[in-house]
Design an enzyme around this catalytic site. Structure first.
Site, PDB file in Angstrom:
ATOM      1  N   LYS A 163       0.662  -1.074  -0.052  1.00 26.19           N
ATOM      2  CA  LYS A 163      -0.055  -0.071  -0.078  1.00 26.19           C
ATOM      3  C   LYS A 163       0.966   1.332   0.225  1.00 26.19           C
ATOM      4  O   LYS A 163       0.523   2.308  -0.754  1.00 26.19           O
ATOM      5  CB  LYS A 163      -0.801   0.113   1.382  1.00 26.19           C
ATOM      6  CG  LYS A 163      -1.857  -1.146   1.357  1.00 26.19           C
ATOM      7  CD  LYS A 163      -2.572  -1.135   2.770  1.00 26.19           C
ATOM      8  CE  LYS A 163      -1.730  -1.389   3.826  1.00 26.19           C
ATOM      9  NZ  LYS A 163      -1.351  -2.434   4.187  1.00 26.19           N
ATOM     10  N   ARG A 174      -0.687  -8.781  13.195  1.00 21.68           N
ATOM     11  CA  ARG A 174      -1.249  -7.808  12.411  1.00 21.68           C
ATOM     12  C   ARG A 174      -1.916  -8.392  11.399  1.00 21.68           C
ATOM     13  O   ARG A 174      -3.241  -7.867  10.987  1.00 21.68           O
ATOM     14  CB  ARG A 174       0.027  -6.849  11.863  1.00 21.68           C
ATOM     15  CG  ARG A 174       0.618  -5.875  12.856  1.00 21.68           C
ATOM     16  CD  ARG A 174       1.951  -5.454  12.276  1.00 21.68           C
ATOM     17  NE  ARG A 174       1.847  -4.852  11.257  1.00 21.68           N
ATOM     18  CZ  ARG A 174       3.051  -4.646  10.401  1.00 21.68           C
ATOM     19  NH1 ARG A 174       4.056  -5.248  10.819  1.00 21.68           N
ATOM     20  NH2 ARG A 174       2.940  -3.879   9.275  1.00 21.68           N
ATOM     21  N   ARG A 228      11.839  -5.643   5.138  1.00 21.18           N
ATOM     22  CA  ARG A 228      11.781  -4.121   4.775  1.00 21.18           C
ATOM     23  C   ARG A 228      12.662  -3.293   5.659  1.00 21.18           C
ATOM     24  O   ARG A 228      13.070  -3.253   6.814  1.00 21.18           O
ATOM     25  CB  ARG A 228      10.162  -3.769   5.056  1.00 21.18           C
ATOM     26  CG  ARG A 228       9.929  -2.293   5.073  1.00 21.18           C
ATOM     27  CD  ARG A 228       8.530  -2.076   4.918  1.00 21.18           C
ATOM     28  NE  ARG A 228       7.794  -2.456   6.154  1.00 21.18           N
ATOM     29  CZ  ARG A 228       6.337  -2.403   6.245  1.00 21.18           C
ATOM     30  NH1 ARG A 228       5.692  -1.857   5.533  1.00 21.18           N
ATOM     31  NH2 ARG A 228       5.956  -2.690   7.351  1.00 21.18           N
ATOM     32  N   ARG A 282      11.081  -1.508  11.167  1.00 21.25           N
ATOM     33  CA  ARG A 282       9.995  -0.850  12.147  1.00 21.25           C
ATOM     34  C   ARG A 282       9.899  -1.868  13.293  1.00 21.25           C
ATOM     35  O   ARG A 282      10.037  -3.150  13.264  1.00 21.25           O
ATOM     36  CB  ARG A 282       8.791  -0.852  11.179  1.00 21.25           C
ATOM     37  CG  ARG A 282       8.503   0.366  10.382  1.00 21.25           C
ATOM     38  CD  ARG A 282       7.486   0.595   9.403  1.00 21.25           C
ATOM     39  NE  ARG A 282       6.241  -0.298  10.014  1.00 21.25           N
ATOM     40  CZ  ARG A 282       5.029  -0.224   9.153  1.00 21.25           C
ATOM     41  NH1 ARG A 282       4.876   0.195   8.075  1.00 21.25           N
ATOM     42  NH2 ARG A 282       4.059  -0.876   9.671  1.00 21.25           N
ATOM     43  N   ARG A 335      -9.778   1.002   8.263  1.00 23.82           N
ATOM     44  CA  ARG A 335      -9.355  -0.561   8.641  1.00 23.82           C
ATOM     45  C   ARG A 335     -10.301  -1.242   9.056  1.00 23.82           C
ATOM     46  O   ARG A 335     -10.318  -2.492   9.363  1.00 23.82           O
ATOM     47  CB  ARG A 335      -8.531  -0.356   9.880  1.00 23.82           C
ATOM     48  CG  ARG A 335      -7.201   0.221   9.528  1.00 23.82           C
ATOM     49  CD  ARG A 335      -6.029  -0.527   9.765  1.00 23.82           C
ATOM     50  NE  ARG A 335      -4.760   0.060   9.180  1.00 23.82           N
ATOM     51  CZ  ARG A 335      -3.635  -0.366   8.959  1.00 23.82           C
ATOM     52  NH1 ARG A 335      -3.401  -1.663   9.164  1.00 23.82           N
ATOM     53  NH2 ARG A 335      -2.530   0.184   8.670  1.00 23.82           N
TER      54      ARG A 335
HETATM   55  P1  AP5 Z   1       4.851  -1.753   1.766  1.00 22.87           P
HETATM   56  O1  AP5 Z   1       4.433  -0.665   0.740  1.00 22.87           O
HETATM   57  O2  AP5 Z   1       5.607  -0.884   3.139  1.00 22.87           O
HETATM   58  O3  AP5 Z   1       3.604  -2.414   2.243  1.00 22.87           O
HETATM   59  P2  AP5 Z   1       2.445  -2.034   3.162  1.00 22.87           P
HETATM   60  O4  AP5 Z   1       1.031  -2.590   2.730  1.00 22.87           O
HETATM   61  O5  AP5 Z   1       2.450  -0.439   3.076  1.00 22.87           O
HETATM   62  O6  AP5 Z   1       2.652  -2.596   4.473  1.00 22.87           O
HETATM   63  P3  AP5 Z   1       2.487  -1.893   6.163  1.00 22.87           P
HETATM   64  O7  AP5 Z   1       3.291  -2.817   6.876  1.00 22.87           O
HETATM   65  O8  AP5 Z   1       2.996  -0.430   6.148  1.00 22.87           O
HETATM   66  O9  AP5 Z   1       0.991  -1.900   6.259  1.00 22.87           O
HETATM   67  P4  AP5 Z   1       0.406  -1.943   7.538  1.00 22.87           P
HETATM   68  O10 AP5 Z   1      -1.165  -1.626   7.038  1.00 22.87           O
HETATM   69  O11 AP5 Z   1       0.440  -3.050   8.411  1.00 22.87           O
HETATM   70  O12 AP5 Z   1       1.055  -0.806   8.486  1.00 22.87           O
HETATM   71  P5  AP5 Z   1       0.531   0.747   8.683  1.00 22.87           P
HETATM   72  O13 AP5 Z   1       1.862   1.393   8.624  1.00 22.87           O
HETATM   73  O14 AP5 Z   1      -0.504   1.065   7.813  1.00 22.87           O
HETATM   74  O15 AP5 Z   1       5.952  -2.994   1.465  1.00 22.87           O
HETATM   75  C1  AP5 Z   1       6.214  -3.891   2.130  1.00 22.87           C
HETATM   76  C2  AP5 Z   1       7.406  -4.515   1.715  1.00 22.87           C
HETATM   77  O16 AP5 Z   1       7.549  -5.184   0.482  1.00 22.87           O
HETATM   78  C3  AP5 Z   1       8.603  -3.143   1.305  1.00 22.87           C
HETATM   79  O17 AP5 Z   1       9.947  -3.558   1.633  1.00 22.87           O
HETATM   80  C4  AP5 Z   1       8.551  -3.283  -0.256  1.00 22.87           C
HETATM   81  O18 AP5 Z   1       9.520  -2.580  -0.811  1.00 22.87           O
HETATM   82  C5  AP5 Z   1       8.046  -4.644  -0.505  1.00 22.87           C
HETATM   83  N1  AP5 Z   1       7.191  -4.549  -1.648  1.00 22.87           N
HETATM   84  C6  AP5 Z   1       6.034  -3.813  -1.944  1.00 22.87           C
HETATM   85  N2  AP5 Z   1       5.456  -4.043  -3.025  1.00 22.87           N
HETATM   86  C7  AP5 Z   1       6.285  -5.458  -3.621  1.00 22.87           C
HETATM   87  C8  AP5 Z   1       6.051  -6.032  -4.721  1.00 22.87           C
HETATM   88  N3  AP5 Z   1       4.938  -6.032  -5.388  1.00 22.87           N
HETATM   89  N4  AP5 Z   1       7.062  -7.126  -4.807  1.00 22.87           N
HETATM   90  C9  AP5 Z   1       7.974  -7.327  -4.111  1.00 22.87           C
HETATM   91  N5  AP5 Z   1       8.127  -6.464  -2.996  1.00 22.87           N
HETATM   92  C10 AP5 Z   1       7.268  -5.474  -2.550  1.00 22.87           C
HETATM   93  O19 AP5 Z   1      -0.092   0.506  10.246  1.00 22.87           O
HETATM   94  C11 AP5 Z   1       0.974   0.278  11.322  1.00 22.87           C
HETATM   95  C12 AP5 Z   1       0.056   0.362  12.454  1.00 22.87           C
HETATM   96  O20 AP5 Z   1      -0.692   1.648  12.742  1.00 22.87           O
HETATM   97  C13 AP5 Z   1      -1.084  -0.582  12.603  1.00 22.87           C
HETATM   98  O21 AP5 Z   1      -0.736  -1.844  12.866  1.00 22.87           O
HETATM   99  C14 AP5 Z   1      -1.812   0.007  13.726  1.00 22.87           C
HETATM  100  O22 AP5 Z   1      -1.477  -0.154  14.785  1.00 22.87           O
HETATM  101  C15 AP5 Z   1      -1.915   1.512  13.227  1.00 22.87           C
HETATM  102  N6  AP5 Z   1      -2.794   2.093  12.453  1.00 22.87           N
HETATM  103  C16 AP5 Z   1      -2.443   2.156  10.984  1.00 22.87           C
HETATM  104  N7  AP5 Z   1      -3.780   2.703  10.590  1.00 22.87           N
HETATM  105  C17 AP5 Z   1      -4.817   2.662  11.312  1.00 22.87           C
HETATM  106  C18 AP5 Z   1      -6.074   2.912  11.504  1.00 22.87           C
HETATM  107  N8  AP5 Z   1      -6.708   3.136  10.325  1.00 22.87           N
HETATM  108  N9  AP5 Z   1      -6.851   2.466  12.449  1.00 22.87           N
HETATM  109  C19 AP5 Z   1      -6.021   2.088  13.724  1.00 22.87           C
HETATM  110  N10 AP5 Z   1      -4.852   1.900  13.723  1.00 22.87           N
HETATM  111  C20 AP5 Z   1      -4.207   2.128  12.596  1.00 22.87           C
END
Ligand code: AP5
Length: 223
Positions: A13, A168, A124, A157, A88
């Site tokens: 994402k 997660r 990552r 992270r 979410r």
């Molecule tokens: P990346 O692009 O970083 O993936 P991502 O989907 O953004 O993963 P996240 O781990 O950031 O998602 P998340 O939803 O768990 O965490 P968030 O920060 O939103 O890619 C991942 C890796 O793969 C990278 O190394 C990249 O280079 C590689 N890659 C990407 N695409 C690829 C491909 N096609 N092929 C190969 N490699 C690839 O949330 C963190 C925390 O915040 C949550 O757990 C929660 O506690 C809180 N939070 C966030 N939003 C909310 C909400 N709305 N409500 C309540 N709590 C929230």
């Protein structure tokens, strides 16, 4: 246009949101980045969010909804914005519609298996300064563990440890996956295979978005 990117941790994402922001000029709003920056700054909000984030749990709606409200009405979001990590669950999806009922929306699920997510997230690395995303296996930085853009030391992270990744993923399946049905019913749901290469996923999303933007412009003209 509100472009909602959702999918399990590691589905891409953030990676796709960054590319879409560059190509279309719609700001990417990453809830994870916003929360991590509060944690880094040691704000009261960050302190409240930190423990939950480190356990892989969702932060309370009151906090995240307030942050979204502060962000989406900025002038640069007027033509459209990209949501990475919000909503979410169904309650957040409904809150978003109440806050900004006028925006057309498309919800794009980037699908990835749990095993692929586990493999990706261990490798990552992120830049704490500019939020650039790397992968030691398939997108390494040019210099060892240093950001290509701002030369900051890259970090792992806190929630990218195997135990927390599993939690997660569990929360994603229990609380977020229901958005597939929710947005399908609204007829704004699209699904992309996140196991393809970054470039190929980007091409698929871009072609969907081009079609939707053209359709929306046509509808505007015939109004
Ligand atoms: P990346 O692009 O970083 O993936 P991502 O989907 O953004 O993963 P996240 O781990 O950031 O998602 P998340 O939803 O768990 O965490 P968030 O920060 O939103 O890619 C991942 C890796 O793969 C990278 O190394 C990249 O280079 C590689 N890659 C990407 N695409 C690829 C491909 N096609 N092929 C190969 N490699 C690839 O949330 C963190 C925390 O915040 C949550 O757990 C929660 O506690 C809180 N939070 C966030 N939003 C909310 C909400 N709305 N409500 C309540 N709590 C929230």
């Amino acid at each position: 246009m509100r472009i909602i990117l959702f999918g399990p941790p590691g589905s891409g994402k953030g990676t796709q949101g960054n590319l879409l922001e560059k190509k279309y000029g719609f700001p990417k709003i990453s809830m994870g980045d916003l929360l991590r920056s509060e944690v880094q700054d040691g704000t009261p909000l960050g302190k409240e969010a930190e423990a939950k984030m480190n356990r892989g749990e969702l932060v309370s709606d009151d906090i995240v909804v307030k942050m979204i409200k502060n962000r989406i009405f900025k002038p640069e979001c007027q033509k459209g914005y990209i949501m990475d990590g919000f909503p979410r669950d169904i309650s957040q999806a409904q809150r978003l519609e109440e806050i900004d009922p006028a925006s057309e929306e498309m919800a794009i699920e980037i699908y990835l298996s749990d095993q692929a997510a586990l493999n990706r997230l261990g490798a990552r690395r992120v830049c704490p300064d500019c939020d650039a995303i790397y992968n030691l296996i398939n997108k390494p930085p040019k210099k060892d563990e240093t950001c290509d853009v701002c030369e900051e030391k890259l970090m792992l992270r806190d929630d990218d440890k195997p135990g927390v990744i599993k939690d997660r993923l569990k929360i994603y399946h229990e609380q977020t996956e229901v958005l597939i049905e929710y947005y399908s019913r609204k007829k704004v749901y699209f699904r992309i295979d996140g196991e393809e290469t970054v470039e190929s996923v980007f091409q698929h999303i871009s072609s969907l978005l081009d079609k939707e933007l053209a359709r929306s412009q046509e509808a505007e003209v015939t109004k």
